[in-house]
Design a protein around this motif. Structure first.
Motif, PDB file in Angstrom:
ATOM      1  N   ARG A  59      38.053 -28.934  18.827  1.00 37.35           N
ATOM      2  CA  ARG A  59      38.966 -28.592  19.942  1.00 37.35           C
ATOM      3  C   ARG A  59      38.434 -28.035  21.290  1.00 37.35           C
ATOM      4  O   ARG A  59      39.143 -28.424  22.450  1.00 37.35           O
ATOM      5  N   HIS A  60      37.744 -27.244  21.175  1.00 41.28           N
ATOM      6  CA  HIS A  60      37.276 -26.347  22.029  1.00 41.28           C
ATOM      7  C   HIS A  60      35.933 -26.721  23.011  1.00 41.28           C
ATOM      8  O   HIS A  60      35.523 -26.015  24.208  1.00 41.28           O
ATOM      9  N   ALA A  61      34.952 -27.291  22.313  1.00 40.21           N
ATOM     10  CA  ALA A  61      33.704 -27.705  22.813  1.00 40.21           C
ATOM     11  C   ALA A  61      33.682 -28.935  23.814  1.00 40.21           C
ATOM     12  O   ALA A  61      33.281 -29.923  23.378  1.00 40.21           O
ATOM     13  N   ARG A  62      34.188 -28.726  24.925  1.00 40.26           N
ATOM     14  CA  ARG A  62      34.150 -29.739  26.031  1.00 40.26           C
ATOM     15  C   ARG A  62      32.885 -30.122  26.491  1.00 40.26           C
ATOM     16  O   ARG A  62      32.260 -29.433  27.016  1.00 40.26           O
ATOM     17  N   VAL A  63      32.387 -31.376  26.060  1.00 39.65           N
ATOM     18  CA  VAL A  63      31.191 -31.688  26.389  1.00 39.65           C
ATOM     19  C   VAL A  63      31.054 -33.257  26.788  1.00 39.65           C
ATOM     20  O   VAL A  63      31.898 -33.896  26.479  1.00 39.65           O
ATOM     21  N   PRO A  64      30.264 -33.783  27.299  1.00 36.47           N
ATOM     22  CA  PRO A  64      30.211 -35.010  27.751  1.00 36.47           C
ATOM     23  C   PRO A  64      30.209 -36.108  26.774  1.00 36.47           C
ATOM     24  O   PRO A  64      30.051 -35.863  25.590  1.00 36.47           O
ATOM     25  N   PRO A  65      30.961 -37.293  26.896  1.00 38.06           N
ATOM     26  CA  PRO A  65      30.978 -38.365  25.756  1.00 38.06           C
ATOM     27  C   PRO A  65      29.612 -38.569  25.148  1.00 38.06           C
ATOM     28  O   PRO A  65      28.605 -38.637  25.805  1.00 38.06           O
ATOM     29  N   GLY A  66      29.841 -38.724  23.845  1.00 32.86           N
ATOM     30  CA  GLY A  66      28.451 -39.005  23.158  1.00 32.86           C
ATOM     31  C   GLY A  66      27.713 -37.776  22.348  1.00 32.86           C
ATOM     32  O   GLY A  66      27.297 -38.164  21.510  1.00 32.86           O
ATOM     33  N   ARG A  67      28.216 -36.756  22.983  1.00 33.80           N
ATOM     34  CA  ARG A  67      27.612 -35.551  22.188  1.00 33.80           C
ATOM     35  C   ARG A  67      28.221 -35.169  20.789  1.00 33.80           C
ATOM     36  O   ARG A  67      29.539 -35.701  20.671  1.00 33.80           O
ATOM     37  N   GLN A  68      27.555 -34.980  19.805  1.00 34.86           N
ATOM     38  CA  GLN A  68      28.019 -34.580  18.731  1.00 34.86           C
ATOM     39  C   GLN A  68      27.793 -33.395  18.125  1.00 34.86           C
ATOM     40  O   GLN A  68      27.255 -32.365  18.819  1.00 34.86           O
ATOM     41  N   ILE A  69      28.368 -33.273  17.090  1.00 35.01           N
ATOM     42  CA  ILE A  69      28.505 -31.713  16.395  1.00 35.01           C
ATOM     43  C   ILE A  69      27.485 -31.983  15.397  1.00 35.01           C
ATOM     44  O   ILE A  69      27.513 -32.680  14.415  1.00 35.01           O
ATOM     45  N   GLY A  70      26.535 -30.804  15.344  1.00 37.36           N
ATOM     46  CA  GLY A  70      25.532 -30.879  14.046  1.00 37.36           C
ATOM     47  C   GLY A  70      26.089 -29.941  13.177  1.00 37.36           C
ATOM     48  O   GLY A  70      26.571 -28.670  13.435  1.00 37.36           O
ATOM     49  N   VAL A  71      26.021 -30.242  11.757  1.00 35.40           N
ATOM     50  CA  VAL A  71      26.252 -29.294  10.660  1.00 35.40           C
ATOM     51  C   VAL A  71      24.852 -29.121   9.950  1.00 35.40           C
ATOM     52  O   VAL A  71      24.287 -30.165   9.642  1.00 35.40           O
ATOM     53  N   ARG A  72      24.447 -27.968   9.719  1.00 36.05           N
ATOM     54  CA  ARG A  72      23.248 -27.903   8.912  1.00 36.05           C
ATOM     55  C   ARG A  72      23.844 -26.821   7.582  1.00 36.05           C
ATOM     56  O   ARG A  72      24.354 -25.888   7.866  1.00 36.05           O
ATOM     57  N   CYS A  73      23.181 -26.990   6.687  1.00 38.04           N
ATOM     58  CA  CYS A  73      23.435 -26.411   5.147  1.00 38.04           C
ATOM     59  C   CYS A  73      21.926 -25.999   4.640  1.00 38.04           C
ATOM     60  O   CYS A  73      21.162 -26.713   4.448  1.00 38.04           O
ATOM     61  N   VAL A  74      21.833 -24.519   4.452  1.00 35.12           N
ATOM     62  CA  VAL A  74      20.622 -24.087   3.915  1.00 35.12           C
ATOM     63  C   VAL A  74      21.009 -23.363   2.587  1.00 35.12           C
ATOM     64  O   VAL A  74      21.760 -22.478   2.794  1.00 35.12           O
ATOM     65  N   ARG A  75      20.272 -23.618   1.676  1.00 38.12           N
ATOM     66  CA  ARG A  75      20.490 -22.792   0.255  1.00 38.12           C
ATOM     67  C   ARG A  75      19.193 -22.260   0.010  1.00 38.12           C
ATOM     68  O   ARG A  75      18.257 -22.843  -0.399  1.00 38.12           O
ATOM     69  N   THR A  76      19.383 -20.874  -0.316  1.00 38.73           N
ATOM     70  CA  THR A  76      18.180 -20.246  -0.694  1.00 38.73           C
ATOM     71  C   THR A  76      18.505 -19.490  -1.993  1.00 38.73           C
ATOM     72  O   THR A  76      19.601 -19.960  -2.512  1.00 38.73           O
ATOM     73  N   ALA A  77      17.648 -18.924  -2.734  1.00 41.94           N
ATOM     74  CA  ALA A  77      17.911 -18.338  -3.984  1.00 41.94           C
ATOM     75  C   ALA A  77      19.254 -17.439  -4.111  1.00 41.94           C
ATOM     76  O   ALA A  77      19.996 -17.888  -5.025  1.00 41.94           O
ATOM     77  N   ASP A  78      19.575 -16.851  -3.057  1.00 39.53           N
ATOM     78  CA  ASP A  78      20.825 -16.132  -3.226  1.00 39.53           C
ATOM     79  C   ASP A  78      21.611 -16.242  -2.108  1.00 39.53           C
ATOM     80  O   ASP A  78      22.660 -15.502  -1.900  1.00 39.53           O
ATOM     81  N   THR A  79      21.421 -17.244  -1.157  1.00 41.93           N
ATOM     82  CA  THR A  79      22.411 -17.415  -0.143  1.00 41.93           C
ATOM     83  C   THR A  79      22.608 -18.662   0.381  1.00 41.93           C
ATOM     84  O   THR A  79      21.965 -19.686   0.319  1.00 41.93           O
ATOM     85  N   LEU A  80      23.783 -18.944   0.959  1.00 47.31           N
ATOM     86  CA  LEU A  80      24.027 -20.101   1.275  1.00 47.31           C
ATOM     87  C   LEU A  80      24.626 -19.972   3.067  1.00 47.31           C
ATOM     88  O   LEU A  80      25.368 -19.321   3.160  1.00 47.31           O
ATOM     89  N   ARG A  81      23.773 -20.606   3.638  1.00 48.57           N
ATOM     90  CA  ARG A  81      24.149 -20.552   5.155  1.00 48.57           C
ATOM     91  C   ARG A  81      24.519 -21.939   5.828  1.00 48.57           C
ATOM     92  O   ARG A  81      23.737 -22.874   5.613  1.00 48.57           O
ATOM     93  N   ILE A  82      25.679 -21.987   6.646  1.00 52.31           N
ATOM     94  CA  ILE A  82      26.246 -22.986   7.147  1.00 52.31           C
ATOM     95  C   ILE A  82      26.215 -22.767   8.716  1.00 52.31           C
ATOM     96  O   ILE A  82      26.767 -21.781   9.299  1.00 52.31           O
ATOM     97  N   GLU A  83      25.635 -23.629   9.380  1.00 51.31           N
ATOM     98  CA  GLU A  83      25.544 -23.500  10.853  1.00 51.31           C
ATOM     99  C   GLU A  83      26.332 -24.845  11.450  1.00 51.31           C
ATOM    100  O   GLU A  83      26.362 -26.042  11.031  1.00 51.31           O
ATOM    101  N   VAL A  84      27.151 -24.772  12.513  1.00 54.61           N
ATOM    102  CA  VAL A  84      27.736 -25.614  13.191  1.00 54.61           C
ATOM    103  C   VAL A  84      27.265 -25.540  14.642  1.00 54.61           C
ATOM    104  O   VAL A  84      27.572 -24.488  15.362  1.00 54.61           O
ATOM    105  N   SER A  85      26.717 -26.556  15.172  1.00 59.85           N
ATOM    106  CA  SER A  85      25.964 -26.768  16.661  1.00 59.85           C
ATOM    107  C   SER A  85      26.891 -27.586  17.489  1.00 59.85           C
ATOM    108  O   SER A  85      27.207 -28.490  17.144  1.00 59.85           O
ATOM    109  N   ASP A  86      27.035 -27.253  18.838  1.00 56.02           N
ATOM    110  CA  ASP A  86      27.523 -28.139  19.782  1.00 56.02           C
ATOM    111  C   ASP A  86      26.908 -27.931  20.871  1.00 56.02           C
ATOM    112  O   ASP A  86      26.143 -26.918  21.291  1.00 56.02           O
ATOM    113  N   ALA A  87      27.211 -28.974  22.110  1.00 55.97           N
ATOM    114  CA  ALA A  87      26.223 -28.779  23.253  1.00 55.97           C
ATOM    115  C   ALA A  87      27.147 -28.011  24.386  1.00 55.97           C
ATOM    116  O   ALA A  87      26.853 -27.976  25.689  1.00 55.97           O
TER     117      ALA A  87
END
Length: 132
Positions: free
Chosen positions: A52-80
């Protein structure tokens, strides 16, 4: 440690696609159900914000990264987009505006940081993972 990434177009349909991808990922990592459901909800909020809010040039994408360690789940969402999100006070009549408040309440940690190389931002959250 397990670490996976995927990119999605900046489109409202990507929210559901990202949820489906994460659902498969947490299932393959045997993440407990309660943690998985919370992760899916919070990912939906961050993806919705990026779409909704990441007004970026056409063609830019949203990155999602998921990291699982022994005791943590980390989710990252990146935009330009360089504009950082801020939690706001939504009134009872507002239909939106509660996403970051949910993240702040349900996650064990969360933050916004600049992406490497100076373009855009990453919003991330972490959840504790307890064994089944």
């Amino acid at each position: 440690m397990n670490d996976v990434e995927r990119r999605f177009p900046r489109h409202s349909r990507s929210v559901g696609r990202a949820r489906k991808w994460l659902r498969q990922q947490v299932g393959s990592w045997a993440i407990p159900d309660e943690t998985a459901q919370t992760a899916l909800l919070l990912l939906s909020e961050l993806m919705t914000n990026a779409c909704r809010h990441a007004r970026v040039p056409p063609g830019r994408q949203i990155g999602v990264r998921c990291v699982r360690t022994a005791d943590t789940l980390r989710i990252e969402v990146s935009d330009a987009n360089n504009d950082w999100p801020r939690p706001r006070q939504a009134s009872a009549r507002d239909c939106s505006g509660r996403g970051l408040t949910l993240v702040a309440i349900l996650a064990s940690a969360w933050a916004v940081q600049p992406r490497p190389y100076g373009i855009g931002k990453t919003v991330w959250f972490e959840l504790p993972v307890r064994s089944r």
